[in-house]
Design a protein around this motif. Structure first.
Motif, PDB file in Angstrom:
ATOM      1  N   UNK A   1      -0.254  -4.575   4.948  1.00 57.63           N
ATOM      2  CA  UNK A   1       0.440  -4.933   3.706  1.00 57.63           C
ATOM      3  C   UNK A   1       1.824  -5.480   4.008  1.00 57.63           C
ATOM      4  N   UNK A   2       2.422  -6.069   3.014  1.00 60.10           N
ATOM      5  CA  UNK A   2       3.791  -6.559   3.180  1.00 60.10           C
ATOM      6  C   UNK A   2       4.775  -5.408   3.132  1.00 60.10           C
ATOM      7  N   UNK A   3       4.330  -4.319   2.503  1.00 58.90           N
ATOM      8  CA  UNK A   3       5.239  -3.179   2.368  1.00 58.90           C
ATOM      9  C   UNK A   3       4.392  -1.915   2.262  1.00 58.90           C
ATOM     10  N   UNK A   4       4.847  -0.840   2.905  1.00 56.25           N
ATOM     11  CA  UNK A   4       4.184   0.451   2.780  1.00 56.25           C
ATOM     12  C   UNK A   4       5.115   1.377   2.015  1.00 56.25           C
ATOM     13  N   UNK A   5       4.540   2.050   1.010  1.00 59.82           N
ATOM     14  CA  UNK A   5       5.318   2.972   0.187  1.00 59.82           C
ATOM     15  C   UNK A   5       4.899   4.385   0.548  1.00 59.82           C
ATOM     16  N   UNK A   6       5.847   5.261   0.782  1.00 57.47           N
ATOM     17  CA  UNK A   6       5.516   6.636   1.162  1.00 57.47           C
ATOM     18  C   UNK A   6       6.147   7.593   0.169  1.00 57.47           C
TER      19      UNK A   6
ATOM     20  N   UNK B   1       0.824  -1.196   0.000  1.00 58.16           N
ATOM     21  CA  UNK B   1       0.000   0.000   0.000  1.00 58.16           C
ATOM     22  C   UNK B   1       0.857   1.244   0.000  1.00 58.16           C
ATOM     23  N   UNK B   2       0.271   2.292  -0.566  1.00 57.74           N
ATOM     24  CA  UNK B   2       1.039   3.503  -0.815  1.00 57.74           C
ATOM     25  C   UNK B   2       0.399   4.670  -0.087  1.00 57.74           C
ATOM     26  N   UNK B   3       1.247   5.550   0.424  1.00 52.96           N
ATOM     27  CA  UNK B   3       0.769   6.800   0.985  1.00 52.96           C
ATOM     28  C   UNK B   3       1.188   7.889   0.021  1.00 52.96           C
ATOM     29  N   UNK B   4       0.196   8.600  -0.531  1.00 51.05           N
ATOM     30  CA  UNK B   4       0.478   9.542  -1.606  1.00 51.05           C
ATOM     31  C   UNK B   4       0.929  10.888  -1.064  1.00 51.05           C
ATOM     32  N   UNK B   5       1.656  11.597  -1.905  1.00 54.78           N
ATOM     33  CA  UNK B   5       2.171  12.901  -1.503  1.00 54.78           C
ATOM     34  C   UNK B   5       1.036  13.851  -1.122  1.00 54.78           C
ATOM     35  N   UNK B   6      -0.069  13.787  -1.911  1.00 52.00           N
ATOM     36  CA  UNK B   6      -1.217  14.645  -1.611  1.00 52.00           C
ATOM     37  C   UNK B   6      -2.138  13.978  -0.596  1.00 52.00           C
ATOM     38  N   UNK B   7      -1.724  12.846  -0.069  1.00 51.20           N
ATOM     39  CA  UNK B   7      -2.493  11.973   0.827  1.00 51.20           C
ATOM     40  C   UNK B   7      -3.631  11.253   0.117  1.00 51.20           C
ATOM     41  N   UNK B   8      -4.213  11.909  -0.925  1.00 48.19           N
ATOM     42  CA  UNK B   8      -5.276  11.278  -1.717  1.00 48.19           C
ATOM     43  C   UNK B   8      -6.373  10.682  -0.842  1.00 48.19           C
TER      44      UNK B   8
ATOM     45  N   UNK C   1       4.696  -1.666  14.115  1.00 49.68           N
ATOM     46  CA  UNK C   1       3.991  -2.595  13.232  1.00 49.68           C
ATOM     47  C   UNK C   1       4.947  -3.553  12.530  1.00 49.68           C
ATOM     48  N   UNK C   2       6.213  -3.195  12.444  1.00 50.49           N
ATOM     49  CA  UNK C   2       7.205  -4.090  11.862  1.00 50.49           C
ATOM     50  C   UNK C   2       7.058  -4.325  10.366  1.00 50.49           C
ATOM     51  N   UNK C   3       6.362  -3.422   9.680  1.00 45.90           N
ATOM     52  CA  UNK C   3       6.190  -3.577   8.231  1.00 45.90           C
ATOM     53  C   UNK C   3       7.365  -2.887   7.526  1.00 45.90           C
ATOM     54  N   UNK C   4       7.742  -3.417   6.369  1.00 47.54           N
ATOM     55  CA  UNK C   4       8.794  -2.798   5.563  1.00 47.54           C
ATOM     56  C   UNK C   4       8.284  -1.473   4.993  1.00 47.54           C
ATOM     57  N   UNK C   5       9.024  -0.409   5.203  1.00 41.67           N
ATOM     58  CA  UNK C   5       8.645   0.911   4.676  1.00 41.67           C
ATOM     59  C   UNK C   5       9.644   1.312   3.597  1.00 41.67           C
TER      60      UNK C   5
END
Lengths: 279, 326, 382
Positions: free
Chosen positions: C172-177, C98-105, C203-207
């Motif tokens: 998620x397995x990975x969070x994208x920021x 899952x992704x966290x968008x620059x504009x937060x969206x 949370x121990x998720x890969x960021x």
């Protein structure tokens, strides 16, 4: 720069709006005229409005027009939204230039050409002409207007909101209905209303594409106007103007109010943040 | 359960597995492409069939001859049986175009249309620009209401708005009554059924089409540009000409095209307000079609009208396309 | 917590263990838009539990790389693996990322609660579970009182936390920021950086974070990948990137640096001698340099590693320069000195202001001496 209106801009506005509204106001005022002569005031009366409701021909035309407008606006909304989505959300594809040409050309195409060419198509296909062919014609030219409105709305929408929905597991079709449609709802409403009034007002294209039985209100009014000005036509016109004015005013005030509430909320939200930042 | 444990126990794979299995029958790229093509195809096909194809029919029909039949024209291509062998015979009939080019009546109607549309567009621009500019100067709380008032006529029936002018302009109409009352005229002026009435009708009907794009491009101009100009020693009037007007140019072009193109083919206004002298091409097409029932000739008129408008329409398309891309 | 911390320490060191399996593998990925190559043959391994930063100036392709991890763009060539399965062409809605968008969206027509619940609804999660997990997540980001609000009724910092919660709730397995803190003001941004680290540790998720702000990358990340024009030029821990940059580009992009061009004279006993004409001096650097004598090399010297003094250093001191003070920048905690050498080259030195300033010992136009110890400088080959 904005404080204080100069005399020039004031005059421009006053004259401009007088030019736009005096003819309409005169038309409405004289629909309440007692006299049969439209330009001579002879006292207030509602007799011409009463006469409307006994005019079967006119009522039938009004009913045809209303149904036509609802069907055309709905069809144009669907097609125009699809076209708007294609233009803003699908980048390059073969025939994109032709596609956008086809979408925008009806905006400026003289009505006589659109009307004539559609009629010739219906004749070539041997389709009997009537409400159905008129609806097709109206959908075709109103689609362009809906597409413009929807496309403008979509273009200003933050793409990443739709991407976020897909990132969170919503498939493209679901994203469109659950995320995109609610966000462009005001645009969709405006597009539908626009298509509705375009269909309601159209004389030329309807005249070309109609059959012998189906007469729309503009066609009825036109046939009467050719014979001269009558107070009865003033009365019909006043009702139409009134309905459209009320509809448009309600829609735009509602839009304005929701927009203002949104801005107020945003301002209120900014306050606690200012307090949160230590000085 | 702590958040971290929750992460470890779940994984993101808890989806409807059977649905996913069915979906997997088609690779995602194929499904995506199908969806895309469907999206493009529906409006494309509709407009192709009901907007593009009809023009080709008009073009075809403009080469045939009027006939007493239903439909009232001769085919340009037909199967003929000549000496036992069946073949396609084309009959291209240029008489419609010859007539349309040689007859001074038709020539006058094109020139008239272009002239009337050009003059009306210029007048609409001259009236519309001050209104649009004044709108951008009004305080914000008034602007919405005033903008609404400028748009409102655009939503009301064209036919009705043209009709409203008949009772104003006719010999015993409101305008002549007013002028006589003011003592400016002794004899009523003949305005209705002249070109003057047509100009007036076009300017009046199309004014919102001019004001809106103008307002949109004027409103986008940053106030600080004018302030910067003033700061650099430019007087307001001069700044208006060298800053505001050039930046509003896209709006000027868009508004002018939105008025000019449909005005050239206008039918209702010359028909109701113009006299027998003010012949415009739209009116010609209409009367050839409905009164003379000469379908091939009116198709020819439509083709010529389209040829006249090709340049402005392409210009308009360019403008629209730039807006969708940019 | 102690177990978490232990696991984290191990997790953070995973790239150092030879046996460790990378969790995310980017193999030879390229992406071009038309004729423009946004990403050029990038390979990258990211390990489980890492906080990885992609750092570079705008237009270097970092966001494109992130969007390919999210599935919002597909690579033109190469392969992307997440937890052992090939994800190269899997669309975003089928990726465990899952992704966290620059504009937060954030979805403007949904409340905070509905925004956070959105992803779980798409999974077909049962109602009661959705409610529970949303509650837990809002507690984690301290937004419970705002559950019923719409995004536009929140402050920038609150919106940022909603966006984060919306990603995390899906486990998620990975969070994208994507530049997650760019919209916040400076103080709040610094505070939020530490919040992000805490949440990630919980949370121990890969960021994986994308940023153009080197201070931000150094604060939050366990490792940084520095990008330049569609390529990854160095992957290392923040300290390595700062102290041992792989190239002039990295040295200049991260922090301030004085660069001298020079010629390698000799390398003996792990000490390189470099002749720099623009400093009119021979430098001694404790570093094994893999180049032949005579090769052109560059010397990178961080301003804070240069000592500045009015008095001449004692005889026999190495790596010494002298010049005139052109400019002094007083920043409160630090003073920055711009010194012009006799060769015309300008050098920057930074001193911590340890004592309260009573009088300025060094002033404009003073003749000063700069010295650097042999372990302070870095020799760069490109």
């Amino acid at each position: 720069m904005r404080q204080g209106l100069s005399a020039v801009t004031m005059t421009a506005l006053a004259l401009g709006y007088a030019f736009l509204y005096v003819p309409i106001l005169l038309l409405v005022a004289y629909s309440f005229n007692e006299s049969k002569l439209v330009t001579v005031w002879a006292g207030f009366s509602l007799r011409w409005y009463g006469a409307l409701f006994e005019n079967q021909q006119l009522l039938a035309a009004a009913w045809v027009t209303l149904r036509l407008a609802v069907i055309s606006a709905t069809g144009a909304l669907v097609l125009g939204t699809l076209a708007g989505v294609v233009l803003t959300r699908i980048g390059r594809f073969a025939g994109r230039t032709l596609f956008s040409g086809l979408v925008f050309a009806p905006l400026v195409m003289p009505e006589v050409i659109t009307g004539l060419s559609l009629l010739l198509l219906f004749v070539a296909l041997d389709w009997s002409r009537g409400p159905a062919t008129m609806a097709i014609a109206h959908i075709t030219f109103a689609t362009a207007y809906v597409a413009v409105v929807v496309q403008a709305r979509l273009a200003t929408l933050d793409r990443s909101i739709e991407e976020a929905a897909m990132d969170l597991g919503a498939r493209p079709a679901k994203t469109f209905f659950v995320i995109t449609v609610p966000m462009i709802a005001p645009g969709l409403l405006a597009g539908w209303l626009l298509a509705f009034t375009l269909s309601l007002d159209d004389l030329v294209i309807a005249s070309f594409t109609t059959g012998p039985e189906a007469t729309t209100l503009p066609m009825y009014i036109y046939s009467k106007v050719r014979l001269g000005v009558t107070p009865e036509i003033n009365a019909v016109s006043s009702i139409l103007i009134g309905l459209v004015a009320i509809g448009v005013l309600i829609a735009s005030v509602a839009l304005k109010v929701s927009e203002e509430r949104r801005q107020r909320d945003a301002q209120r939200a900014a306050a606690p943040r200012a307090a949160m930042v230590p000085r | 359960m702590t958040a971290r444990e929750a992460v470890e126990t779940s994984g993101a794979a808890e989806r409807g597995r059977s649905v996913a299995a069915i979906r997997r029958l088609l690779p995602e790229e194929v499904r995506g492409a199908l969806g895309r093509h469907f999206l493009i195809a529906v409006p494309f096909l509709w407009l192709g069939v009901f907007f593009l194809a009809p023009f080709l029919i008009v073009l075809k029909l403009s080469f045939s001859e009027v006939a007493l039949a239903m439909p009232p024209y001769t085919p340009i291509a037909e199967w003929v049986d000549e000496a036992g062998s069946i073949h396609l015979r084309f009959t291209l009939n240029l008489s419609n175009y010859l007539l349309l080019v040689e007859d001074s009546l038709y020539r006058r109607s094109y020139l008239n249309s272009l002239g009337i549309a050009a003059v009306s567009t210029a007048v609409t621009l001259a009236i519309g620009f001050p209104i649009a500019y004044a709108l951008t100067q009004v305080a914000r709380r008034w602007r919405f209401a005033l903008l609404m008032l400028a748009i409102l006529p655009f939503w009301t029936s064209f036919l009705i708005r043209v009709y409203a002018w008949i009772s104003i302009l006719k010999t015993e109409g409101f305008l002549n009554q007013l002028l006589a009352w003011l003592g400016l005229i002794s004899e009523p002026l003949q305005i209705l059924n002249t070109n003057w009435a047509v100009y007036l009708g076009i300017v009046y009907s199309y004014l919102p089409f001019m004001v809106l794009p103008l307002y949109a491009s004027l409103e986008r101009i940053d106030v600080s540009l004018m302030e910067a100009a003033a700061d650099l020693g430019c007087r307001p009037i001069k700044a208006f000409w060298v800053i505001t007007v050039p930046l509003a140019l896209p709006g000027v072009v868009a508004g002018s095209l939105l008025v000019f193109i449909p005005a050239v083919g206008e039918f209702v206004i010359p028909d109701l307000l113009g006299g027998s002298g003010s012949i415009m091409i739209g009116k010609t097409l209409w009367s050839e079609f409905f009164n003379n029932r000469d379908w091939p000739l009116s198709s020819g008129v439509a083709v010529i009208l389209l040829v006249l408008l090709v340049v402005p329409i392409v210009l308009f398309q360019r403008l629209q396309l730039r807006r969708t891309v940019g | 917590m102690s177990r978490d911390a232990e696991r984290l320490r191990r997790g953070r060191a995973a790239w150092a263990e030879l046996a460790a399996q990378p969790f995310i593998r980017v193999v030879g990925v390229s992406k071009s838009f038309g004729s423009y190559a946004a990403i050029d043959n990038v390979s990258l391994d990211i390990y489980r539990g890492e906080f990885f930063a992609l750092l570079g100036p705008s237009g270097c392709g970092k966001t494109t790389l992130l969007r390919m991890l999210a599935g919002l763009e597909f690579p033109t060539a190469g392969r992307i693996e997440i937890d052992g399965s090939d994800m190269t062409r899997v669309p975003p809605y089928e990726r465990p990322v899952n992704m966290m968008f620059q504009s937060y969206a954030l979805f403007p027509h949904m409340s905070v609660e509905q925004n956070v619940a959105f992803g779980l609804k798409q999974e077909g999660c049962p109602r009661s579970e959705i409610a529970r997990r949303v509650r837990e997540m809002l507690a984690l980001v301290q937004l419970e009182p705002f559950a019923k609000r719409r995004p536009h009724q929140l402050s920038g910092g609150q919106r940022q936390r909603v966006a984060l919660a919306r990603c995390l709730v899906k486990r998620p397995k990975m969070v994208l920021l994507d530049e997650p803190l760019a919209a916040l003001d400076k103080k709040l941004r610094e505070k939020t950086q530490f919040e992000l680290i805490n949440i990630q540790e919980q949370v121990g998720i890969t960021f994986v974070i994308v940023t153009h702000d080197q201070a931000e990358a150094m604060t939050v990340a366990s490792r940084i990948g520095v990008m330049e024009r569609g390529r990854i030029v160095q992957v290392a821990t923040p300290a390595e990137i700062y102290e041992a940059p792989a190239s002039r580009y990295v040295a200049e992009f991260i922090g301030d640096v004085n660069l001298f061009e020079g010629r390698l004279l000799d390398t003996a006993n792990g000490t390189a001698r470099i002749r720099c004409d623009d400093a009119a001096c021979d430098f001694l650097v404790e570093q094994t340099v893999n180049a032949e004598p005579g090769a052109t090399v560059w010397l990178a010297l961080r301003p804070e590693k240069l000592a500045i003094d009015l008095a001449s250093p004692e005889a026999g001191a190495v790596n010494q320069l002298s010049g005139t003070v052109l400019d002094i920048g007083y920043l409160g905690s630090l003073s920055v000195y711009h010194v012009q050498l006799a060769t015309g080259k300008q050098v920057t030195a930074v001193e911590t202001n340890r004592a309260r300033l009573v009088r300025r010992p060094i002033s404009w136009n003073d003749q000063v001496h700069l010295t650097a110890s042999p372990e302070a400088a870095v020799v760069l080959l490109r």
